[in-house]
Enzyme design. Structure first.
Site, PDB file in Angstrom:
ATOM      1  N   ARG A   1       0.820  -1.224   0.000  1.00  0.00           N
ATOM      2  CA  ARG A   1       0.000   0.000   0.000  1.00  0.00           C
ATOM      3  C   ARG A   1       0.853   1.274   0.000  1.00  0.00           C
ATOM      4  O   ARG A   1       0.507   2.273   0.621  1.00  0.00           O
ATOM      5  CB  ARG A   1      -0.960   0.008   1.196  1.00  0.00           C
ATOM      6  CG  ARG A   1      -1.878  -1.209   1.251  1.00  0.00           C
ATOM      7  CD  ARG A   1      -2.833  -1.287   0.067  1.00  0.00           C
ATOM      8  NE  ARG A   1      -3.645  -2.479   0.136  1.00  0.00           N
ATOM      9  CZ  ARG A   1      -3.396  -3.624  -0.479  1.00  0.00           C
ATOM     10  NH1 ARG A   1      -2.316  -3.717  -1.255  1.00  0.00           N
ATOM     11  NH2 ARG A   1      -4.176  -4.665  -0.371  1.00  0.00           N
TER      12      ARG A   1
ATOM     13  N   SER B   1     -11.192  -0.411   3.645  1.00  0.00           N
ATOM     14  CA  SER B   1     -10.370  -0.984   4.716  1.00  0.00           C
ATOM     15  C   SER B   1      -9.629   0.127   5.453  1.00  0.00           C
ATOM     16  O   SER B   1      -8.923   0.930   4.846  1.00  0.00           O
ATOM     17  CB  SER B   1      -9.367  -1.981   4.137  1.00  0.00           C
ATOM     18  OG  SER B   1     -10.038  -3.081   3.568  1.00  0.00           O
TER      19      SER B   1
ATOM     20  N   GLU C   1      -4.542   2.541   6.772  1.00  0.00           N
ATOM     21  CA  GLU C   1      -4.541   2.359   5.310  1.00  0.00           C
ATOM     22  C   GLU C   1      -5.285   3.507   4.646  1.00  0.00           C
ATOM     23  O   GLU C   1      -4.885   3.995   3.603  1.00  0.00           O
ATOM     24  CB  GLU C   1      -5.183   1.020   4.924  1.00  0.00           C
ATOM     25  CG  GLU C   1      -5.173   0.761   3.441  1.00  0.00           C
ATOM     26  CD  GLU C   1      -5.542  -0.672   3.092  1.00  0.00           C
ATOM     27  OE1 GLU C   1      -6.175  -0.878   2.038  1.00  0.00           O
ATOM     28  OE2 GLU C   1      -5.183  -1.601   3.848  1.00  0.00           O
TER      29      GLU C   1
END
Length: 324
Positions: free
Chosen positions: A198, A247, A317
């Site tokens: 990520r 998320s 995230e």
């Protein structure tokens, strides 16, 4: 959040909870506007443009008419102000004090997606994941089905190495076209992005404008069946019909963030109008009147409780931007 693109409602207010949008000193346009064809708006409310439906205003919101228009705007800006690109606003908390500098929203002019080779597609940065996956399916290109399961647009996927269901952008990206903060248009190969989980090495203020992806030959029916499986899995496990941001926390190595949150007793936990989803504990939701401070504060409290319970420090995230 859902697989359908969220409505583009540009109204300034929808209730009395919207923050004040005054920005001190931002009176004149940040660049000479001669020959700039896109829309440049001062004190632009952003809450309607993000999936949490909360947060403040952009000092300036620029919606370019096309690539040439964006390039000219950024050349004139010359890196003199902070720049943030905005797609569908899915994995994003815009803080209540608003976003300094210029928010660049890449809309329809950047949402084209086409087949450019036997196993390659080229997508504008504003292309939703579902459109990229569907374009590949129709051309018999396999390996991009997972994009069906990522909320958001190609520009965000490329910057953050978006992923789902065991695959990520690093697995399929050939290269991307990026406008650097000084207005230079460059093409960066996958290797230059130095992808990790990520994360990419793209500099702050660089704006992804398009990307090329490569898959493998496949059968459209089988590809479609995999996309349907992904869609069903999302529907069954995630709170898609709520105001959420996807998320919330990264999965720590070898562990699942949702499980750590659940084991810390946070399922259904609330702060103000924000709540940990009962359906999937790695999702935060706006129950109706949450401020961004509620949402971020809830996330920080969850991180604290998880750390006390398991010793694991969860990492965000979701991107959090702007002034508190």
């Amino acid at each position: 959040m859902s697989d359908m693109v969220q409505p583009d409602d540009r109204s300034d207010r929808d209730d009395g909870s919207a923050p004040t949008c005054a920005v001190e000193g931002a009176v004149d346009a940040p660049v000479p506007i001669a020959d700039i064809r896109g829309d440049l708006t001062r004190d632009a409310p952003l809450k309607k443009l993000v999936w949490f439906k909360s947060g403040g205003c952009a000092d300036w919101l620029f919606e370019p008419a096309d690539l040439a228009d964006l390039k000219l705007f950024m050349e004139r800006l010359g890196g003199s102000m902070p720049i943030m690109a905005l797609g569908l606003g899915s994995n994003l908390i815009v803080r209540d004090g608003g976003v300094p500098g210029v928010v660049i929203r890449l809309g329809k002019p950047f949402s084209e997606c086409e087949v450019t080779g036997d196993t390659t597609i080229t997508c504008g940065a504003g292309t939703p994941g579902i459109l990229a996956a569907s374009t590949a399916r129709d051309a018999g290109i396999a390996g991009l089905e997972f994009l069906r399961g990522i909320p958001g647009t190609v520009g965000g996927f490329v910057r953050m190495n978006g992923g789902a269901y065991g695959r990520e952008v690093a697995d399929i990206l050939i290269d991307c076209d990026v406008i650097m903060p000084d207005g230079e248009l460059v093409t960066l190969p996958n290797s230059d992005l130095k992808y990790t989980y990520r994360h990419s090495a793209l500099p702050e203020g660089a704006v992804v404008v398009s990307a090329r992806f490569e898959g493998t030959p496949g059968d459209p029916e089988e590809i479609g069946a995999e996309m349907d499986r992904i869609a069903e899995a999302r529907e069954n496990s995630q709170p898609l019909r709520t105001k959420t941001g996807g998320s919330t926390f990264k999965n720590p190595g070898g562990m699942k963030a949702w499980q750590l949150v659940d084991e810390a007793g946070c399922r259904g936990f609330k702060v103000g109008g924000a709540q940990v989803s009962e359906k999937h504990t790695n999702f935060l939701i706006n129950t109706g009147d949450a401020t961004s401070a509620d949402i971020e504060g809830l996330g920080e409290e969850v991180r604290e409780r998880v750390f006390r319970n398991s010793g694991v420090a969860l990492e965000w995230e979701i991107q959090r931007v702007g002034r508190p």
